[in-house]
Design a protein around this motif. Structure first.
Motif, PDB file in Angstrom:
ATOM      1  N   VAL A 223      -6.049  -2.754  17.865  1.00  0.00           N
ATOM      2  CA  VAL A 223      -6.184  -2.666  19.318  1.00  0.00           C
ATOM      3  C   VAL A 223      -4.850  -3.045  19.967  1.00  0.00           C
ATOM      4  O   VAL A 223      -4.385  -4.171  19.832  1.00  0.00           O
ATOM      5  CB  VAL A 223      -7.297  -3.605  19.835  1.00  0.00           C
ATOM      6  CG1 VAL A 223      -7.491  -3.422  21.332  1.00  0.00           C
ATOM      7  CG2 VAL A 223      -8.584  -3.328  19.099  1.00  0.00           C
TER       8      VAL A 223
ATOM      9  N   LEU B 247      -6.440   8.191  20.039  1.00  0.00           N
ATOM     10  CA  LEU B 247      -7.739   7.800  19.508  1.00  0.00           C
ATOM     11  C   LEU B 247      -7.685   6.398  18.927  1.00  0.00           C
ATOM     12  O   LEU B 247      -6.636   5.938  18.514  1.00  0.00           O
ATOM     13  CB  LEU B 247      -8.158   8.764  18.396  1.00  0.00           C
ATOM     14  CG  LEU B 247      -8.502  10.182  18.810  1.00  0.00           C
ATOM     15  CD1 LEU B 247      -8.885  10.975  17.594  1.00  0.00           C
ATOM     16  CD2 LEU B 247      -9.641  10.181  19.802  1.00  0.00           C
ATOM     17  N   PRO B 248      -8.844   5.712  18.887  1.00  0.00           N
ATOM     18  CA  PRO B 248      -8.875   4.446  18.175  1.00  0.00           C
ATOM     19  C   PRO B 248      -8.853   4.717  16.675  1.00  0.00           C
ATOM     20  O   PRO B 248      -9.406   5.710  16.228  1.00  0.00           O
ATOM     21  CB  PRO B 248     -10.224   3.852  18.597  1.00  0.00           C
ATOM     22  CG  PRO B 248     -11.077   5.031  18.925  1.00  0.00           C
ATOM     23  CD  PRO B 248     -10.154   6.106  19.411  1.00  0.00           C
TER      24      PRO B 248
ATOM     25  N   SER C 192      -5.743  -7.324  18.723  1.00  0.00           N
ATOM     26  CA  SER C 192      -6.341  -7.605  17.435  1.00  0.00           C
ATOM     27  C   SER C 192      -6.055  -6.388  16.562  1.00  0.00           C
ATOM     28  O   SER C 192      -5.402  -5.448  17.005  1.00  0.00           O
ATOM     29  CB  SER C 192      -7.852  -7.825  17.588  1.00  0.00           C
ATOM     30  OG  SER C 192      -8.456  -6.675  18.117  1.00  0.00           O
TER      31      SER C 192
ATOM     32  N   ALA D 253       0.815  -1.209   0.000  1.00  0.00           N
ATOM     33  CA  ALA D 253       0.000   0.000   0.000  1.00  0.00           C
ATOM     34  C   ALA D 253       0.855   1.269   0.000  1.00  0.00           C
ATOM     35  O   ALA D 253       0.416   2.329  -0.403  1.00  0.00           O
ATOM     36  CB  ALA D 253      -0.927   0.011   1.207  1.00  0.00           C
TER      37      ALA D 253
ATOM     38  N   PRO E  92      -9.878   8.745  11.432  1.00  0.00           N
ATOM     39  CA  PRO E  92      -9.618   9.864  12.357  1.00  0.00           C
ATOM     40  C   PRO E  92      -8.542  10.824  11.869  1.00  0.00           C
ATOM     41  O   PRO E  92      -8.681  12.038  12.011  1.00  0.00           O
ATOM     42  CB  PRO E  92      -9.176   9.163  13.636  1.00  0.00           C
ATOM     43  CG  PRO E  92      -9.850   7.854  13.599  1.00  0.00           C
ATOM     44  CD  PRO E  92      -9.938   7.470  12.148  1.00  0.00           C
TER      45      PRO E  92
END
Lengths: 465, 488
Positions: free
Chosen positions: A247, A458-459, A244, A162, A407
């Motif tokens: 996370v 932030l997630p 995961s 990517a 985000p």
């Protein structure tokens, strides 16, 4: 008044110099360990180490100017910055050559480019616009950047599919240029506020709010039952550990949370005293607040040292998984830069407190600073726009959509909106001076959040940076 | 009723066009999009993670208000539309003024304008004509075109550059609208889906986010897929060879990689994932006769349900492939579709003896009859099928977005770097009756640089005046006297 008091006790200044000197020596020692480990003398790590030495030297000279008020220090600091930039350029070139692609693929490489741009812009602001002491603000940022680089995984890694895109390089180059311009506009806005005769105690309130904010963020995000949660570090792969996708696995360093809480109280004290002095209309509180700042710097340095010692390595338990897991400083760049940033903010306040007249003498007048701030933002804004556009184009080719509301993207858009707001207010409403300066400061705060906060607080999945 | 309706409309229009409304709307966008980065968002986050992160009541509230999928809710799109409307209203309200400024430039300054202009200078001259022509030469020297303005009561010069810069803000606003329009079109009419293909298969069914299938008007065929890796095993490149089959004919072919999609009829196919299907492609085994040692092992390869002859009498058929097997109560079950613990079931049959022996690899006690097989089967290699995961997206609005981006770049260049500067030169008489050349100038941005430019202009005019006056000193003296007579 505070100034007079300090001059009665010159020992305070000396203590500060010794303390900061020790701090820098300690950080240099860590960097030096890396050099010893690498073994090769003329390597990228050593060039970077040289850059750190020079930038730190420049920072120390600015500090020396702060303590003694000797103008010559500022001149030497500028020379140091040149030397640092040279070493930094060498590091960038070395890495580019070694990796075969421009150095923008990991957060390490981006920091490298960011610090380089910041140093270059600092010198431009100095030479072209005569803002001589701009380095007092930008050099600490550069130092934090280089220290972070010493800790982050730095080996050249092959690019995952990517990331193999010219558009990505365009995107990141523009981002670094834009962010560096934003950092400069922030520094200029601060200088403007000094020249605009903003009261020294207002700066006290501002730096206190900043530091309190930093510790609040660290406590809210990472404090757990008196311990401090840090990301677990996979020493074999040199990467963060994940439970995961997206996370992270956290481990808890016991008792460090209490220390952070104590420091939080210490950094909140000047703010409380400032508010008290306003409510009670009693100036004597301010004198105590200045001392409280001094104490809070000592405690912050203590917190930093404890954090460095305990999070550098070691095995800690986790709340999410059985057993002990390792951690490393590289896993906590946010906490580390937050702690160092807090110390620098307070040191800058002390610089202002002691050397305000010298600063005012060396800086261009308020009007000129206001105009240069605006010009810097006029450079930053188109760069931000193109940065977002290039990112969108890349995302469209790589992920099938030009806008995913991830985000990082969202916060980049918010940054853009804030600066667009600044320009509208300035052009159509004629906002000049203070209000414009506040806006420029807000803009940079959002930039910093986009750069660091989004990744570490932030997630989300903008996983490459 | 009609007038009140009209006044209500006007009121709405005025509210929309005010900068306050704009600021409030932008603040709302900032707040909601920031909330979207703090609250976990639905399509990306796993439902289990959502339940772990929030209490059921909280989750119900988020889902009801759309806060768990802010960027795709109707009200967020409505907010975007409102922002667009506000930009339109504000632009329309301010445009006529700017247009007047642009279309009918102010060329001949009157006295009050001359007094109020901050950047101006006065140069003593001998007569109007000599002064103006010197000024003309001065401007030309600096690369500025001039225009002589003749009015019944005055005679002056006007010069300008980059008038287009006055319109730049509208270019930027128009570009922003173009981008928002593109985004809104995509939000309403665009879609994204997923398509999984194994080499040799054709499909026209795209699986949408919600699990439904969407039929596209042509088919796509995969002719091969694969992965290249670096020496250390990290992936370097994923590729798929794709062909488009439209109305039974192959119309297009392309090898796509990450970052380089295939585009056909407004649909884009991206290389999104790659992997093993969990289905058996080929099993390679060595077969050795169980009785006696005279037979050399022969290598055979089997696909699912394929039968291969081992000798004139014996055949082997592959009947089952279980990618991840588990044994329970004497039966074999599949635990998952990942190839982690595979088992194959074959039947070795003999025509003469009329026997069918169940052979399992690996041997599963209580299930297999491997011991009674006439051949010992020894697995060599197991090849499972590859698949390529294609992201399919339809974004009809994206060209508006890219057009908007380009337009914005142009507009911002004009806004920040192209300065509209204007100069006026008017011969005037001062209080004592002397003739002066009044020179004034203004710029719409970057005033300090303009001050310098203005200084250059004035100096150049003075230089031209000096060189002109030396050359024609003789004629000028007479003209001065003539002028003074006329002045009386």
């Amino acid at each position: 008044m505070a100034r007079a008091k300090i001059e009665q006790h010159p020992a305070t200044g000396t203590t500060l110099v010794v303390m900061v000197g020790l701090g820098i020596a300690f950080l240099l020692f860590i960097a030096f360990l890396n050099v010893v480990k690498s073994g090769n003398i003329l390597s990228e790590a050593n060039l970077l180490y040289a850059a750190l030495v020079f930038y730190a030297g420049a920072g120390a000279l600015y500090l020396g100017f702060g303590v003694t008020g000797t103008d010559a220090y500022v001149k030497f600091a500028s020379l140091m910055t040149w030397a640092g930039l040279l070493a930094n350029t060498g590091a960038v070139a070395h890495r580019w050559y070694e990796a075969g692609h421009p150095p923008f693929a990991s957060i390490y490489e981006m920091l490298l480019a960011f610090v380089w741009t910041l140093a270059a812009l600092t010198l431009i602001a100095e030479k072209r616009y005569g803002v001589k002491v701009i380095g007092t603000v930008t050099m600490p940022v550069a130092i934090v950047g280089v220290i972070l680089m010493q800790l982050l995984p730095s080996e050249v890694r092959p690019l995952v599919p990517a990331l193999q895109s010219t558009w990505l390089h365009v995107h990141v180059t523009l981002a670094m240029l834009a962010y560096a311009a934003c950092a400069l506009s922030f520094a200029l806005a601060m200088m403007f506020l000094i020249q605009d005769k903003m009261k020294t105690e207002t700066f006290l309130a501002a730096t206190s709010i900043f530091t309190v904010g930093i510790y609040a963020a660290v406590l809210l995000r990472f404090e757990k039952w008196g311990g401090l949660n840090v990301v677990a570090w996979d020493t074999e792969n040199k990467s963060e550990m994940f439970i995961s996708r997206g996370v992270r696995l956290f481990v808890t360093i016991p008792d460090l949370g209490w220390l952070m809480l104590l420091v939080f109280a210490a950094v909140a004290a000047p703010l409380v005293l400032y508010i008290l002095s306003h409510v009670k209309k009693n100036e004597s509180f301010l004198a105590i607040a200045d001392r409280a700042v001094f104490i809070s710097i000592l405690l912050q340095a203590l917190a930093l040292i404890f954090f460095l010692l305990r999070a550098r390595n070691g095995q800690y338990p986790s709340l999410d998984a059985e057993g002990l897991y390792a951690t490393s400083l590289a896993a906590s760049p946010f906490i580390l830069s937050a702690l160092v940033g807090g110390i620098f903010a307070n040191l800058l306040y002390l610089l202002l407190l002691w050397r305000r007249e010298d600063l005012e003498r060396l800086l261009p007048d308020a009007d000129a600073l206001d105009r240069i701030t605006y010009k810097t933002i006029c450079i930053a804004f188109p760069l931000l726009t193109l940065m977002i556009a290039a990112g969108a184009y890349w995302a469209n080719r790589a992920w099938g959509s030009y806008w995913n509301w991830d985000p990082k993207e969202t916060w980049a858009a918010i940054t853009w909106l804030v600066y667009a707001g600044y320009l509208h207010m300035r052009i159509t409403r004629g906002w000049r001076g203070r209000r414009a300066a506040y806006f420029a400061i807000l803009g940079f705060a959002v930039v910093m959040f986009t750069f660091f906060g989004v990744t570490y607080l932030l997630p989300g999945l903008h996983a490459y940076a | 009723m009609v007038p009140s309706l009209r006044s209500a409309f006007r009121k709405i229009w005025q509210t929309l066009s005010s900068i306050k409304t704009g600021v409030v709307l932008i603040i709302l966008v900032v707040i909601f999009s920031a909330a979207g980065t703090v609250i976990l968002q639905r399509p990306i986050t796993d439902p289990d993670d959502m339940q772990r992160a929030y209490s059921p009541a909280m989750l119900r509230f988020f889902d009801a208000t759309g806060l768990s999928d802010i960027f795709h809710t109707r009200w967020f799109i409505a907010l975007m539309m409102l922002v667009s409307l506000s930009i339109i209203a504000a632009s329309v309200q301010r445009f006529p003024n700017a247009w007047r400024y642009f279309a009918r430039p102010y060329k001949s300054p009157d006295e009050s304008f001359r007094k109020a202009l901050p950047t101006q200078a006065q140069i003593p001259i001998v007569d109007e004509e000599q002064g103006l022509s010197a000024a003309e030469r001065g401007f030309r020297h600096l690369g500025l075109k001039t225009e002589r303005i003749v009015r019944p009561d005055s005679f002056s010069l006007f010069s300008e550059r980059n008038r287009m810069s006055e319109m730049a803000v509208y270019i930027v606003h128009a570009s922003l609208l173009l981008i928002l329009t593109g985004y809104i079109v995509d939000a309403l009419y665009g879609w994204r889906g997923f398509l999984t293909l194994s080499p040799g298969t054709v499909s026209n069914q795209v699986e949408m986010k919600d699990g439904s299938l969407r039929t596209i008007p042509f088919s796509i065929r995969c002719d091969g897929t694969g992965e290249d890796t670096y020496a250390d095993g990290t992936p370097k490149r994923w590729w798929s060879k794709l062909a488009i089959v439209d109305a039974g004919r192959e119309v297009s072919r392309k090898e796509i990689v990450v970052n380089d999609p295939l585009v056909y009829h407004g649909l884009r196919f991206y290389q999104a994932s790659y992997g093993r299907t969990g289905k058996l492609d080929q099993l390679i085994l060595n077969a050795t006769p169980a009785n006696g040692t005279k037979g050399t092992p022969q290598e055979i390869s089997l696909a699912l349900n394929q039968t291969v002859a081992l000798d004139a009498d014996t055949t082997v058929q592959l009947v089952e492939f279980i990618p991840d097997f588990v044994v329970q109560d004497g039966r074999v079950y599949a635990r998952s579709r990942d190839v982690v613990n595979p088992a194959v079931h074959m039947i070795v049959s003999s025509k003469k003896a009329n026997t069918r022996v169940n052979v399992w690899l690996p041997a599963i006690p209580g299930v297999d009859e491997n011991a009674s097989s006439p051949y010992i089967l020894d697995p060599k290699d197991l090849k499972t099928g590859l698949y390529t995961g294609l992201q399919v997206s339809h974004e009809p609005g994206q060209w508006a977005v890219w057009g908007g981006v380009v337009l914005m770049a142009v507009g911002l260049t004009f806004v920040f770097y192209v300065v509209h500067m204007r100069f006026w030169v008017v011969p005037v008489l001062d209080a004592r009756g002397r003739t002066l050349l009044w020179v004034g100038g203004t710029a719409n941005r970057n005033r300090d640089a303009f001050e310098q430019k203005f200084k250059n202009v004035v100096e150049q005019i003075q230089k031209e005046l000096k060189s002109g006056s030396v050359a024609s000193a003789q004629t000028q003296t007479t003209e001065i006297s003539g002028k003074s007579i006329a002045g009386r």
